[in-house]
Design a protein around this motif. Structure first.
Motif, mmCIF file in Angstrom:
data_model
loop_
_atom_site.group_PDB
_atom_site.id
_atom_site.type_symbol
_atom_site.label_atom_id
_atom_site.label_comp_id
_atom_site.label_asym_id
_atom_site.label_seq_id
_atom_site.Cartn_x
_atom_site.Cartn_y
_atom_site.Cartn_z
ATOM 1 N N UNK A 89 0.802 -1.223 0.000
ATOM 2 C CA UNK A 89 0.000 0.000 0.000
ATOM 3 C C UNK A 89 0.836 1.274 0.000
ATOM 4 N N UNK A 90 2.053 1.217 0.513
ATOM 5 C CA UNK A 90 2.837 2.435 0.648
ATOM 6 C C UNK A 90 3.149 3.058 -0.706
ATOM 7 N N UNK A 91 3.137 4.368 -0.738
ATOM 8 C CA UNK A 91 3.542 5.130 -1.908
ATOM 9 C C UNK A 91 5.066 5.113 -2.026
ATOM 10 N N UNK A 92 5.575 5.771 -3.039
ATOM 11 C CA UNK A 92 7.030 5.902 -3.161
ATOM 12 C C UNK A 92 7.581 6.605 -1.930
ATOM 13 N N UNK A 122 -3.240 14.353 5.919
ATOM 14 C CA UNK A 122 -2.289 14.693 4.863
ATOM 15 C C UNK A 122 -1.095 13.739 4.878
ATOM 16 N N UNK A 123 -0.567 13.453 6.072
ATOM 17 C CA UNK A 123 0.575 12.540 6.165
ATOM 18 C C UNK A 123 0.208 11.138 5.708
ATOM 19 N N UNK A 124 -0.964 10.655 6.136
ATOM 20 C CA UNK A 124 -1.396 9.303 5.768
ATOM 21 C C UNK A 124 -1.541 9.191 4.255
ATOM 22 N N UNK A 125 -2.120 10.222 3.629
ATOM 23 C CA UNK A 125 -2.252 10.204 2.171
ATOM 24 C C UNK A 125 -0.891 10.170 1.498
ATOM 25 N N UNK A 126 0.035 10.966 1.990
ATOM 26 C CA UNK A 126 1.376 10.989 1.397
ATOM 27 C C UNK A 126 2.065 9.628 1.501
#
Length: 467
Positions: free
Chosen positions: A27-30, A136-140
């Motif tokens: 699930x993690x983004x870059x 915001x942090x979770x989305x990033x």
């Protein structure tokens, strides 16, 4: 007593891995995959308060240079909270040098979380600067630019315009009613998106209690179905629940306080897929900008990394002050305070409901609120509530046009008949005045439309007679 140096700074508590735990690496983004604990911050937190260590590693000002020697708080219930302990006063003025927040308040939040939700899976708590920053942090950490996030069709406007749009995410709106997100709609949106061949949506953002803007409260049966769908399609649920403590009934029942507020997504989270955002803002002190997040250790670790890189942790003064107030109250004092808040909002909601029934029943439809601070109206004689903005401004009453809260963001071409009324800020005396002014505007609009229709009918009749 001061703790020894910790070698596990920034790491989640070691626990047995469950076979059904969410694999957050998928699930993690870059950014999420690359986010690590800042090295200097790690050293500072590792040796914070360590015994027999000469602290020559951090640029932390000496506590005897701080201007405050004590803090005295006078509460509305007549209590006084006198903070004179040197360590507490110093902690309130120093950088936050502990990983998960001020230890005493972190312990309180962890105990409170378990008492309120009893989550079945692996979950830990981190103090934050409030839910907006945490979202915001979770989305990033979970989304890359261009990816999709599932939201309610109408949702908290700030997350759309302040986070989702500027960061390049795309919202997929899910229909809802007064019992919450419609499971069939959620499943339909997921399957339609999967059919395009793009990466399936893997994050759902929801405000399940007293939802902003609609005021809806998600029913338990809905939550169970939504959680099941998210589990089957491996979707992380961001449960933003600031109005959880502001639940009430417009009947004669007494305020329930902390008892029986209902099951949350966190309380049924066997997979560790729920990231729950809680805030002191709505039931305590909004100006303090403090909250806590509960999540699976793997997710919480990354949030911790992001938090300390962004703000170096929540405000120390705020954390100490709020803990001392909670400590002075005790469990019963907090129960009394929450009941008082619920009673206040219930009173305000009842006033607005009564005034609306008298003034707006011919021009709008709505459901009586049961939580939060908003009444969501569907105007029956107006296609787009934005058309009324100037007239409402002239009448000296301000409401939020529903289109602002649409998950697609501002769009002048979108026609939206909804408006959001808040009964939180205006005085008790002003609330019926505001409803009356709104009613006057809607009445004039209705009369104008009737006049226009009469003229049109007359022209049709004359034309028919002529031929």
């Amino acid at each position: 007593m001061a703790s020894a140096a910790r070698s596990d700074v920034g790491r989640p508590t070691k626990r047995a891995k469950h076979n059904h735990d969410v694999d957050f690496l998928k699930h993690f983004s870059v950014e999420g995959r690359s986010r690590q604990y800042p090295s200097l911050r790690k050293i500072i937190c590792q040796f914070s308060g360590a015994d027999n260590v000469v602290p020559m590693h951090g640029g932390l000002p000496p506590s005897d240079s701080f201007p405050l020697s004590s803090m005295l708080l006078r509460l509305r219930n007549g209590q006084s909270v006198d903070i004179v302990d040197d360590k507490k006063v110093a902690s309130a003025q120093q950088y936050c040098t502990t990983v998960q927040g001020y230890p005493a308040l972190h312990t309180w939040c962890e105990r409170h979380m378990k008492a309120m939700h009893s989550p079945p899976g692996q979950h830990e708590v981190l103090l934050t600067n409030g839910s907006n920053h945490t979202f915001e942090m979770v989305c990033e950490l979970l989304l890359d630019r261009g990816e999709y996030i599932l939201t309610e069709e109408y949702t908290y406007p700030s997350v759309i315009e302040s986070v989702i749009i500027p960061k390049g995410y795309k919202a997929l709106g899910v229909k809802l009613d007064q019992a919450g997100i419609l499971p069939d709609s959620l499943l339909e949106v997921i399957m339609e998106h999967k059919a395009t061949g793009r990466r399936p949506p893997h994050v759902l953002y929801t405000v399940p209690t007293g939802q902003n803007p609609t005021g809806m409260v998600t029913a338990l049966e809905r939550k169970q179905k939504i959680y099941q769908i998210c589990s089957e399609h491996d979707i992380v649920i961001i449960e933003d629940d600031p109005y959880y403590y502001l639940q009430y009934s417009l009947g004669t029942a007494e305020a329930q306080g902390l008892d029986g507020l209902g099951q949350t997504y966190l309380s049924m989270d066997v997979d560790g897929r729920v990231v729950r955002l809680d805030s002191f803002s709505k039931f305590l002190l909004p100006g303090m900008r403090l909250g806590w997040v509960t999540a699976h250790p793997d997710m919480l670790q990354k949030i911790c990394f992001a938090l300390h890189a962004s703000t170096m942790g929540p405000c120390s003064y705020t954390q100490v002050m709020i803990h001392e107030v909670l400590e002075a109250w005790g469990d019963q004092g907090l129960q009394t305070h929450v009941k008082k808040m619920q009673t206040e909002y219930k009173k305000r909601a009842a006033i607005v409901q009564e005034a609306a029934e008298k003034q707006l029943s011919k021009y709008a439809e709505w459901t009586a609120p049961r939580a939060g601070m908003f009444l969501w109206l569907k105007l029956t004689q107006v296609d787009d509530s934005m058309d009324l903005f100037e007239e409402l401004k002239a009448a000296k009453v301000v409401v939020v046009p529903g289109t602002i809260a649409h998950c697609g963001g501002p769009d002048p071409s979108r026609r939206c008949p909804f408006v959001r009324l808040s009964y939180a800020t205006a005085s008790i005396e002003e609330l019926p005045v505001g409803i009356n002014r709104l009613g006057d505007v809607l009445r004039k609009v209705s009369q104008k439309q009737s006049h226009v229709q009469e003229e049109a009918d007359t022209k049709v009749t004359m034309a028919t007679t002529m031929y």
